[in-house]
Design a protein around this motif. Structure first.
Motif, mmCIF file in Angstrom:
data_model
loop_
_atom_site.group_PDB
_atom_site.id
_atom_site.type_symbol
_atom_site.label_atom_id
_atom_site.label_comp_id
_atom_site.label_asym_id
_atom_site.label_seq_id
_atom_site.Cartn_x
_atom_site.Cartn_y
_atom_site.Cartn_z
ATOM 1 N N HIS A 80 0.855 -1.191 0.000
ATOM 2 C CA HIS A 80 0.000 0.000 0.000
ATOM 3 C C HIS A 80 0.887 1.236 0.000
ATOM 4 C CE1 HIS A 80 -2.413 -3.228 1.833
ATOM 5 N NE2 HIS A 80 -3.415 -2.661 1.169
ATOM 6 N N ARG A 81 1.650 1.399 -1.052
ATOM 7 C CA ARG A 81 2.667 2.452 -1.124
ATOM 8 C C ARG A 81 2.111 3.868 -1.064
ATOM 9 N NH1 ARG A 81 7.830 0.276 -3.052
ATOM 10 N NH2 ARG A 81 7.539 -1.949 -3.271
ATOM 11 N N ASP A 82 0.832 4.034 -1.277
ATOM 12 C CA ASP A 82 0.236 5.375 -1.213
ATOM 13 C C ASP A 82 -0.308 5.709 0.175
ATOM 14 O OD1 ASP A 82 -1.721 3.414 -1.498
ATOM 15 O OD2 ASP A 82 -3.116 4.775 -2.485
ATOM 16 N N ASP A 83 -0.198 4.802 1.115
ATOM 17 C CA ASP A 83 -0.723 5.010 2.467
ATOM 18 C C ASP A 83 0.337 5.709 3.326
ATOM 19 O OD1 ASP A 83 -1.737 4.878 5.053
ATOM 20 O OD2 ASP A 83 -2.670 2.924 4.708
ATOM 21 N N GLU A 84 0.252 7.018 3.409
ATOM 22 C CA GLU A 84 1.245 7.795 4.152
ATOM 23 C C GLU A 84 1.207 7.511 5.647
ATOM 24 O OE1 GLU A 84 1.866 11.928 3.299
ATOM 25 O OE2 GLU A 84 1.158 11.662 1.248
ATOM 26 N N ALA A 85 0.034 7.260 6.196
ATOM 27 C CA ALA A 85 -0.077 6.971 7.627
ATOM 28 C C ALA A 85 0.675 5.681 7.962
ATOM 29 C CB ALA A 85 -1.540 6.863 8.042
ATOM 30 N N ALA A 86 0.559 4.688 7.099
ATOM 31 C CA ALA A 86 1.268 3.425 7.313
ATOM 32 C C ALA A 86 2.772 3.648 7.217
ATOM 33 C CB ALA A 86 0.815 2.384 6.293
ATOM 34 N N PHE A 87 3.205 4.432 6.246
ATOM 35 C CA PHE A 87 4.621 4.721 6.079
ATOM 36 C C PHE A 87 5.176 5.407 7.322
ATOM 37 C CE2 PHE A 87 7.960 7.757 4.925
ATOM 38 C CZ PHE A 87 8.929 6.869 4.473
ATOM 39 N N HIS A 88 4.460 6.399 7.833
ATOM 40 C CA HIS A 88 4.922 7.118 9.024
ATOM 41 C C HIS A 88 4.945 6.196 10.247
ATOM 42 C CE1 HIS A 88 5.384 11.056 7.265
ATOM 43 N NE2 HIS A 88 4.241 10.865 6.626
ATOM 44 N N ALA A 89 3.963 5.319 10.367
ATOM 45 C CA ALA A 89 3.951 4.365 11.482
ATOM 46 C C ALA A 89 5.147 3.420 11.378
ATOM 47 C CB ALA A 89 2.645 3.573 11.488
ATOM 48 N N TYR A 90 5.476 2.998 10.157
ATOM 49 C CA TYR A 90 6.629 2.126 9.951
ATOM 50 C C TYR A 90 7.926 2.846 10.313
ATOM 51 C CZ TYR A 90 9.959 -0.954 7.610
ATOM 52 O OH TYR A 90 11.023 -1.777 7.330
#
Length: 70
Positions: free
Chosen positions: A20-30
């Motif tokens: 889900h490369r467009d999910d910024e919230a997931a990226f920030h959580a990672y």
């Protein structure tokens, strides 16, 4: 409905982010999970792969992680 990123392991969250490369919230959580790691190695940005020779501990860590994923 989005998963609860706080309860996901680092590996689960990494897989989710890659899918889900467009999910910024997931990226920030990672990124937050990565920054919270105790064994994290800090280093300045490099301009080329050749510069990694200046950071042997980091290069060894990258090699270990790559071999785990094979």
């Amino acid at each position: 409905m989005k998963p609860n990123f706080q309860t996901m392991s680092k590996e689960e969250l990494r897989t989710y982010v890659l899918n889900h490369r467009d999910d910024e919230a997931a990226f920030h959580a990672y990124m937050d999970k990565l920054h919270a790691q105790e064994n994290r190695i800090e280093h300045p940005a490099v301009d080329s792969f050749d510069e990694l020779e200046n950071y042997p501990e980091f290069a060894r860590k990258l090699q270990r992680e790559a071999s785990k994923q094979e």
